[in-house]
Design an enzyme around this catalytic site. Structure first.
Site, PDB file in Angstrom:
ATOM      1  N   CYS A   1     -12.738   1.727  -6.494  1.00 59.93           N
ATOM      2  CA  CYS A   1     -12.889   0.425  -7.161  1.00 59.93           C
ATOM      3  C   CYS A   1     -14.336   0.235  -7.589  1.00 59.93           C
ATOM      4  CB  CYS A   1     -12.452  -0.695  -6.238  1.00 59.93           C
ATOM      5  SG  CYS A   1     -13.262  -0.656  -4.638  1.00 59.93           S
TER       6      CYS A   1
ATOM      7  N   TRP B   1      -4.187   2.546  -1.832  1.00 61.83           N
ATOM      8  CA  TRP B   1      -4.100   3.918  -1.323  1.00 61.83           C
ATOM      9  C   TRP B   1      -5.414   4.683  -1.456  1.00 61.83           C
ATOM     10  CZ3 TRP B   1      -5.624   6.557  -5.539  1.00 61.83           C
ATOM     11  CH2 TRP B   1      -5.387   5.965  -6.778  1.00 61.83           C
TER      12      TRP B   1
ATOM     13  N   SER C   1      -4.826  -3.715  -7.501  1.00 60.04           N
ATOM     14  CA  SER C   1      -5.129  -3.919  -8.919  1.00 60.04           C
ATOM     15  C   SER C   1      -5.160  -5.412  -9.268  1.00 60.04           C
ATOM     16  CB  SER C   1      -4.065  -3.225  -9.767  1.00 60.04           C
ATOM     17  OG  SER C   1      -2.814  -3.809  -9.512  1.00 60.04           O
TER      18      SER C   1
ATOM     19  N   LYS D   1       0.318  -4.444   5.512  1.00 60.05           N
ATOM     20  CA  LYS D   1       1.232  -3.661   4.674  1.00 60.05           C
ATOM     21  C   LYS D   1       0.390  -2.626   3.930  1.00 60.05           C
ATOM     22  CE  LYS D   1       2.984  -3.096   0.909  1.00 60.05           C
ATOM     23  NZ  LYS D   1       2.960  -1.793   0.187  1.00 60.05           N
TER      24      LYS D   1
ATOM     25  N   GLU E   1      -9.384  -8.663  -3.591  1.00 59.54           N
ATOM     26  CA  GLU E   1     -10.356  -7.591  -3.845  1.00 59.54           C
ATOM     27  C   GLU E   1      -9.697  -6.670  -4.870  1.00 59.54           C
ATOM     28  OE1 GLU E   1     -13.303  -7.522  -2.669  1.00 59.54           O
ATOM     29  OE2 GLU E   1     -13.242  -8.861  -0.952  1.00 59.54           O
TER      30      GLU E   1
END
Ligand code: NAD
Length: 506
Positions: free
Chosen positions: A283, A152, A228, A176, A249
């Site tokens: 990230c 997100w 995650s 998705k 990733e």
């Protein structure tokens, strides 16, 4: 598909009924939309339809696919404002950051379509002396259907890093999006449909972890997951059941290294953005700084002075928004409390930095290296600054983490040398984040940050497999791969190998 948009004030639960869920604005509680919780059967149907489309899509020329991607980039450019507004409402990030995100995603769509023919065209390879009568060729073959699972925090930039490269390489995609950003995921699907040459090239299945899990168990030919590390391990395990190849990733704990010859002012200005933009939910966000002791005080006072000016919020003038995923607030609090209890010093903010859904900037110094704020991904507008005696110590500490995603180095003379010593996938020198905006370079990490690459030539190659094709060009008397092989052929073989490989070893 967006089935309903409405205004509402409560933020009590995300699930509205067993078959749908709500996407909420994390700043206001407004319901951005209500979306289907796509079931396992529906996911399997979407993948089956994408398989049918995959043959047609793969049979198009690179040029034809590039035209589709170019048109998609153009439609998104036209609708940039609408896309940015939706990201702003669904994640709470400032509109200007959302606009930057859309712009970078468009840049990647353009790059992938344009460079796919150069990277993926058939290549001839030398066959070597032993097989000199053979023509050898490597072809790049799309997998078929790529399942993309997204997070997100950058709900358009991140998945597009997989979607655009997978499509350009000749795959169809079932995407998705995160359950926190289904509206922007559906927006992507709708915009693609406007220019798609036929149906089912890009399909979006909204839902939560159950839908994501169904996608990993479906008949997709490859999964590209961003999220995650914890979820990545589940995804990799599910994919192993069907031998589905996977790109992971995952999270990071990126370090910033500041040498004594750095432009300290610029380093402070950019490191602040590197750490706190998007409320620290990046990230590749800066989470740890290792600064040379000779410039440590200057760096600390520069960055703290700038950080004092940062105001979180949702309206105009806010520099960053709320935590998009409210459960992350507990993690941020735990990291701040743990550092404080282990003796860290607050240069800015304190244990009370969390105000409702927002986190005020927190800068901590002298944080013990075994603190959660140093070892684990915090994903908040917090920054650890530790002082080092030299760059060797900085490199050792930067590498002493289970993650290996990105890093930044600030030095006028030693940037490249330090960069080569870092165990991570990407480094920027005297800048922050910049590698993510360059279409030509790969994006990804090592260790707990995952494996495989998106973006660049490597990102295109990732969504194809190599097929080797060798062809006998002419007959020769010395054929080795046959039961008819003669004793003369054996002698010649030995002579040739000796000629090529025998050396006097000292
Ligand atoms: P997450 O792992 O909670 O969820 C990611 C996605 O996986 C969501 O779409 C979710 O619905 C889905 N999912 C959850 N359980 C699943 C399962 N068992 N099987 C299949 N899918 C499942 O991550 P998040 O909170 O959405 O995103 C934040 C994380 O993503 C951070 O760790 C961040 O560092 C990382 N991230 C990494 C990159 C990168 O490129 N390396 C980019 C952005 C974010």
């Amino acid at each position: 598909m967006l089935i309903k948009s409405q205004s509402a004030k409560t933020k009590s639960t995300r699930a509205k009924s067993p078959s749908t869920f709500e996407s909420l604005n994390p700043a206001t509680g407004e319901v951005v939309g209500v979306f289907p919780l796509t079931t396992k059967d529906e996911v399997n149907d979407a993948v089956a339809r994408a398989k049918v489309a995959a043959d047609r899509w793969a049979n198009l020329s690179f040029r034809a696919r590039n035209i589709v991607l170019r048109d998609w980039a153009s439609i998104l450019t036209r609708d940039m404002k609408e896309a940015a507004e939706l990201i702003h409402r669904e994640t709470g990030k400032p509109l200007s950051d959302a606009t930057l995100e859309v712009a970078l995603a468009i840049e990647h769509i353009g790059w992938a379509g344009k460079f796919a023919p150069k990277v993926l065209s058939r290549q001839s390879r030398p066959a070597g002396l032993l097989m000199f009568n053979m023509a050898a060729q490597v072809q790049r073959v799309p997998f078929g259907v790529v399942g993309v699972i997204g997070p997100w925090n950058y709900p358009i930039f991140t998945p597009v890093g997989s979607i655009a490269y997978a499509l350009a390489a000749g795959n169809t995609v079932v995407f998705k999006p995160s359950e926190y950003t289904p509206a922007i995921g559906s927006f992507l699907e709708e915009s693609f449909k406007r220019i798609a040459p036929f149906r089912d090239v890009l399909t979006v299945v909204t839902g939560d972890s159950t839908t994501g899990s169904a996608l990993t168990e479906s008949a997709v030919d490859k999964i590209s997951f961003t999220g995650s590390t914890r979820t990545a391990k589940k995804v990799a395990a599910a994919c192993a059941e069907r031998m589905t190849p996977v790109v992971l990733e995952c999270g990071g704990k990126d370090a910033v290294i500041i040498d004594k010859d750095a432009d300290v002012k610029k380093a402070a200005e950019m490191t602040l953005w590197h750490a706190m933009s998007n409320a620290g939910q990046s990230c590749i966000g800066a989470e740890r700084v290792y600064v040379h002791h000779q410039v440590a005080d200057q760096f600390k006072s520069e960055i703290v002075a700038r950080a004092k000016e940062l105001t979180p919020g949702f309206g105009d003038g806010a520099k960053y928004g709320p935590a998009t995923m409210p459960s992350q607030l507990k993690v941020i609090k735990a990291h701040i409390d743990d550092a404080a209890s282990k003796g860290a010093t607050f240069l800015l903010g304190g244990r009370d930095a969390i105000k409702g859904g927002y986190v005020e900037p927190v800068i901590l110094a002298d944080v013990p290296e075994d603190s959660l704020a140093v070892t684990d991904e915090t994903f908040g507008p917090t920054l650890v600054i530790n002082t080092v005696s030299d760059m060797d110590e900085a490199v050792d500490l930067a590498n002493a983490t289970s993650y290996g995603l990105g890093a930044a180095v600030w030095s006028k003379r030693n940037g490249k040398r330090i960069a080569t010593l870092l165990k991570c996938g990407m480094v920027s020198i005297n800048s922050a984040f910049s590698f993510a905006a360059i279409g030509a370079v790969p994006f990804g990490g090592v260790k707990d940050s995952g494996y495989g690459r998106i973006h660049g030539a490597e990102g295109l190659l990732e969504f194809t497999y190599p097929r080797t094709v060798v062809k006998r060009r002419f007959r020769i008397p010395l054929e080795f791969t046959t039961f008819e092989r003669s004793a003369r052929a054996d002698r010649i073989l030995i002579r040739l190998v000796r000629l090529m490989h025998k050396r006097r070893i000292r």
